[in-house]
Structure formats: C-alpha cells, structure tokens
Motif scaffolding. Structure first.
Motif, PDB file in Angstrom:
ATOM      1  N   THR A 285      56.798  35.415  27.038  1.00 51.77           N
ATOM      2  CA  THR A 285      55.429  35.020  27.201  1.00 51.77           C
ATOM      3  C   THR A 285      54.778  35.683  28.711  1.00 51.77           C
ATOM      4  OG1 THR A 285      55.637  33.012  25.972  1.00 51.77           O
ATOM      5  CG2 THR A 285      53.790  33.053  27.417  1.00 51.77           C
ATOM      6  N   ALA A 286      53.627  36.294  28.642  1.00 54.86           N
ATOM      7  CA  ALA A 286      53.133  36.484  30.013  1.00 54.86           C
ATOM      8  C   ALA A 286      51.665  35.980  30.294  1.00 54.86           C
ATOM      9  CB  ALA A 286      52.656  38.271  29.864  1.00 54.86           C
TER      10      ALA A 286
ATOM     11  N   ARG B 124      43.276  36.998  37.638  1.00 57.09           N
ATOM     12  CA  ARG B 124      44.615  37.469  38.322  1.00 57.09           C
ATOM     13  C   ARG B 124      45.655  37.519  37.151  1.00 57.09           C
ATOM     14  NH1 ARG B 124      41.456  38.516  41.529  1.00 57.09           N
ATOM     15  NH2 ARG B 124      41.700  38.269  43.757  1.00 57.09           N
ATOM     16  N   ARG B 125      46.497  38.436  36.962  1.00 55.73           N
ATOM     17  CA  ARG B 125      47.480  38.469  35.884  1.00 55.73           C
ATOM     18  C   ARG B 125      48.899  38.923  36.507  1.00 55.73           C
ATOM     19  NH1 ARG B 125      48.599  43.863  34.409  1.00 55.73           N
ATOM     20  NH2 ARG B 125      47.491  45.536  35.643  1.00 55.73           N
ATOM     21  N   GLU B 126      49.694  38.582  35.645  1.00 56.05           N
ATOM     22  CA  GLU B 126      51.233  39.171  35.706  1.00 56.05           C
ATOM     23  C   GLU B 126      51.218  40.535  35.231  1.00 56.05           C
ATOM     24  OE1 GLU B 126      54.553  35.280  35.515  1.00 56.05           O
ATOM     25  OE2 GLU B 126      53.762  36.481  33.498  1.00 56.05           O
ATOM     26  N   ALA B 127      52.255  41.145  35.950  1.00 62.10           N
ATOM     27  CA  ALA B 127      52.445  42.357  35.549  1.00 62.10           C
ATOM     28  C   ALA B 127      52.659  42.884  34.074  1.00 62.10           C
ATOM     29  CB  ALA B 127      53.426  43.358  36.284  1.00 62.10           C
ATOM     30  N   ALA B 128      53.332  41.770  33.333  1.00 62.43           N
ATOM     31  CA  ALA B 128      53.303  41.948  31.801  1.00 62.43           C
ATOM     32  C   ALA B 128      52.385  41.695  31.113  1.00 62.43           C
ATOM     33  CB  ALA B 128      54.710  41.225  31.502  1.00 62.43           C
TER      34      ALA B 128
ATOM     35  N   ARG C 101      50.262  34.911  26.732  1.00 58.45           N
ATOM     36  CA  ARG C 101      50.020  35.868  25.482  1.00 58.45           C
ATOM     37  C   ARG C 101      51.393  36.462  25.339  1.00 58.45           C
ATOM     38  NH1 ARG C 101      45.575  40.748  24.639  1.00 58.45           N
ATOM     39  NH2 ARG C 101      46.768  41.499  22.832  1.00 58.45           N
ATOM     40  N   HIS C 102      51.587  36.378  23.842  1.00 56.94           N
ATOM     41  CA  HIS C 102      53.052  37.006  23.420  1.00 56.94           C
ATOM     42  C   HIS C 102      52.689  38.364  22.829  1.00 56.94           C
ATOM     43  CE1 HIS C 102      56.917  37.093  21.458  1.00 56.94           C
ATOM     44  NE2 HIS C 102      57.392  36.304  22.620  1.00 56.94           N
ATOM     45  N   PRO C 103      53.659  39.149  22.855  1.00 56.62           N
ATOM     46  CA  PRO C 103      53.432  40.518  22.203  1.00 56.62           C
ATOM     47  C   PRO C 103      53.451  40.678  20.840  1.00 56.62           C
ATOM     48  CG  PRO C 103      55.571  40.282  23.257  1.00 56.62           C
ATOM     49  CD  PRO C 103      54.886  39.323  23.720  1.00 56.62           C
ATOM     50  N   SER C 104      54.587  39.550  20.158  1.00 56.47           N
ATOM     51  CA  SER C 104      54.569  39.728  18.736  1.00 56.47           C
ATOM     52  C   SER C 104      54.645  38.638  17.892  1.00 56.47           C
ATOM     53  CB  SER C 104      56.121  40.259  18.463  1.00 56.47           C
ATOM     54  OG  SER C 104      57.012  39.341  19.285  1.00 56.47           O
ATOM     55  N   LEU C 105      54.301  37.372  18.516  1.00 57.29           N
ATOM     56  CA  LEU C 105      54.411  36.106  17.672  1.00 57.29           C
ATOM     57  C   LEU C 105      53.023  36.021  16.839  1.00 57.29           C
ATOM     58  CD1 LEU C 105      55.748  33.067  19.757  1.00 57.29           C
ATOM     59  CD2 LEU C 105      56.833  34.325  17.921  1.00 57.29           C
TER      60      LEU C 105
END
Length: 313
Positions: free
Chosen positions: A144-145, A155-159, A191-195
C-alpha cells in the motif's frame, strides 16, 4: 476546460421514464414522485456529485447541464456540488459552476464558497489517526502506498502513482504526514497496485473499526480516508440544517460508493445509469448516464412540473 457545446436542436427534455423500451432493470428508469406530485413546492436543494455524475467522462460540462443548473437556481432551488475532489481540482469546473455558491469537497472534509473563493470550514482527519491507520493498513496489506490531501496542497510517497509528477515525493508515511502540519489534513489516500478495489475497501473498513471513515470513488484500488464520522452526508446535513432545509427537501445525484451516505440521507436520490452496482442497487430512482446529461434530464422535468403546477394553482 471549455464545456462540451451541444447543437441547439438537441432532442429536448427527456425524462428517465422516456428511456427506450428494453432499458429494463439495469438500470430501471423510474418517474420521481416528490411528495404528492413531482412538482411539490417543498423541494429546496439539489445536491450533486461531479465526476461520473454531473460531468461527462471527458470531464466537461454540457451546455444543457449548465442551463439546467441556472434554471434551478432561478426557480429558487439551491444547488450544492458535493464531491470527492480537493480544492486544487475545482478549477476545471469553477468557470461554469462558480455562480452556484457552495461546494462540499474531499468527501465532506471541507466546505468551499465558489463565489467568494474562500474555504468556509474544514473537518480534518487528525494527523495521529492518519498515521496509526496508515501503519496498520500497510502491515495488513503490504504494498500500500500513500498520499495526503491538505486544505491547500497534495503530498505523496515516492511509490504512490500520480499524474502530477512534479509534486514532491517523500520516503515514508511519517515524513509525509509531518509535512504541512499547519494545514488541516482532509484526506489520506491509500493505493494498492493489484488488489480488487472493493476487496481493498472491505479489508480497510474492517481494520479501521470505525476509527476513520473510508470510501472509494475511483476505478482503481484507491481508498479515500477521512476523519471518523466525516462524509458527504454529514457535511451536507450540517449545511442544510444551517439553512433550515430538511432531508425531505433535498434531491441528490451520485454514481460511486462515496455517494451512498448522501444518497441515503437525502429525501429523494438518483443514481446515474453508469453508477457502481452498489449504488444502483441502493437507489430506486435511476436516470440516464453522465454522458447523456442524466442530472439535467431530471432537473428539467422537475422544473417543468413545478411550473405546470404553479400555472394551474
């Protein structure tokens, strides 16, 4: 962004009940009966979502919709825009909507005066609650990012993937939340890349146990996390109460799970035809899709019925 301009010979007023034969049950197009008749004079306020509901898929606003909103206010019906969008994303619609007054932003976390260009009120997510939940969710769902929406910045994390690559990235959630503490934190975004998006939402809601409010409005596995008890419905209810407007005097429109609380609260609610299956199932009244100006269709018929009733009084 300029609005989509439709030809003057547009097909004219269409009502949900005028849908082609076979429109069937997915969705069913119902005629609204507001009180005794659709023209009941008790209607005082229209509350509508923006993306996927009032706006077309290309994020434009049709000439027909702009005209319907103006006609509603000329008839004494107030219009509220109730959206998950942050303040920084209101510019795309402000040119055409600014004359209509208040917008409830970030799923209820802020109230913004479009006419005056000022933030009226905020209902923030406490920083410590945001951090605690973010760490718990990441432990339960690795990968999770995060990003955060504050009153006047993102603002955001790099991922965390973004369409705005120039926005500063932070190494971890702790430094992300620490930045900008002088502004209220309106939303934590996960945000999750695949769920699967709905599975991600269900997992997060169970994990939260009511400590924060969680919903989603995107097709991706993207969760929108607000302070406990903060939703489109709670802030709309507060704004209506301040004006002496009851739920029975409100007609609401929406398309995604983050609209469900508002649609349930309002006395009359419509889902657009392109709405999420949960929203279609939760509403008995459906209108045409956002690309077919479904909100304008209902407003036009509402105002026509009111005018007809007034002329017969």
């Amino acid at each position: 962004m300029t609005p989509a301009i439709e030809p003057a010979e547009s097909s004219g007023i269409r009502h949900p009940s005028d849908a082609p034969e076979g429109a069937g049950t997915a969705p069913e197009y119902d005629r609204q009966t507001y009180g005794e008749t659709f023209a009941d004079s008790g209607l005082r306020l229209i509350a509508t979502d923006l993306d996927g509901t009032l706006l077309r898929d290309d994020r434009t606003i049709s000439q027909r919709t702009v005209a319907a909103l103006a006609a509603a206010e000329e008839a004494g019906v107030e219009v509220f825009f109730v959206t998950g969008r942050p303040l920084r994303w209101m510019g795309v619609v402000a040119q055409h909507l600014a004359g209509h007054g208040l917008a409830i932003l970030a799923n209820g976390a802020a109230v913004y005066d479009l006419r005056a260009g000022t933030l009226v009120e905020a209902f923030p997510l406490p920083d410590d609650e945001a951090l605690a939940f973010a760490h718990a969710l990441r432990a339960a769902v690795p990968g999770t990012a995060y990003a955060v929406e504050r009153a006047f910045g993102f603002r955001r994390e790099a991922a965390y993937p973004t369409l705005e690559p120039d926005i500063a990235a932070f190494a971890d959630i702790d430094s992300l939340v620490a930045d900008g503490r002088d502004q209220p934190l309106l939303k934590l975004l996960a945000r999750h890349p695949s769920l699967d998006p709905d599975a991600f939402l269900a997992t997060a809601v169970e994990l939260a146990g009511g400590r924060v409010e969680i919903t989603r409005s995107a097709e991706a596995a993207l969760l929108e996390i607000s302070g406990a008890g903060v939703s489109k419905a709670t802030t709309l209810a507060k704004c209506c109460a301040e004006r002496g407007v009851t739920p029975a005097q409100v007609v609401a429109f929406g398309d995604m799970p983050n609209d469900l609380a508002m649609l349930t609260w309002a006395g009359t609610s419509y889902a657009v035809a392109n709405a999420h299956p949960r929203v279609l199932a939760a509403t008995t009244l459906h209108t045409l899709s956002n690309d077919e100006d479904g909100v304008a269709v209902v407003i036009e018929r509402l105002l026509a019925d009111r005018a007809r009733a007034a002329s017969q009084a």
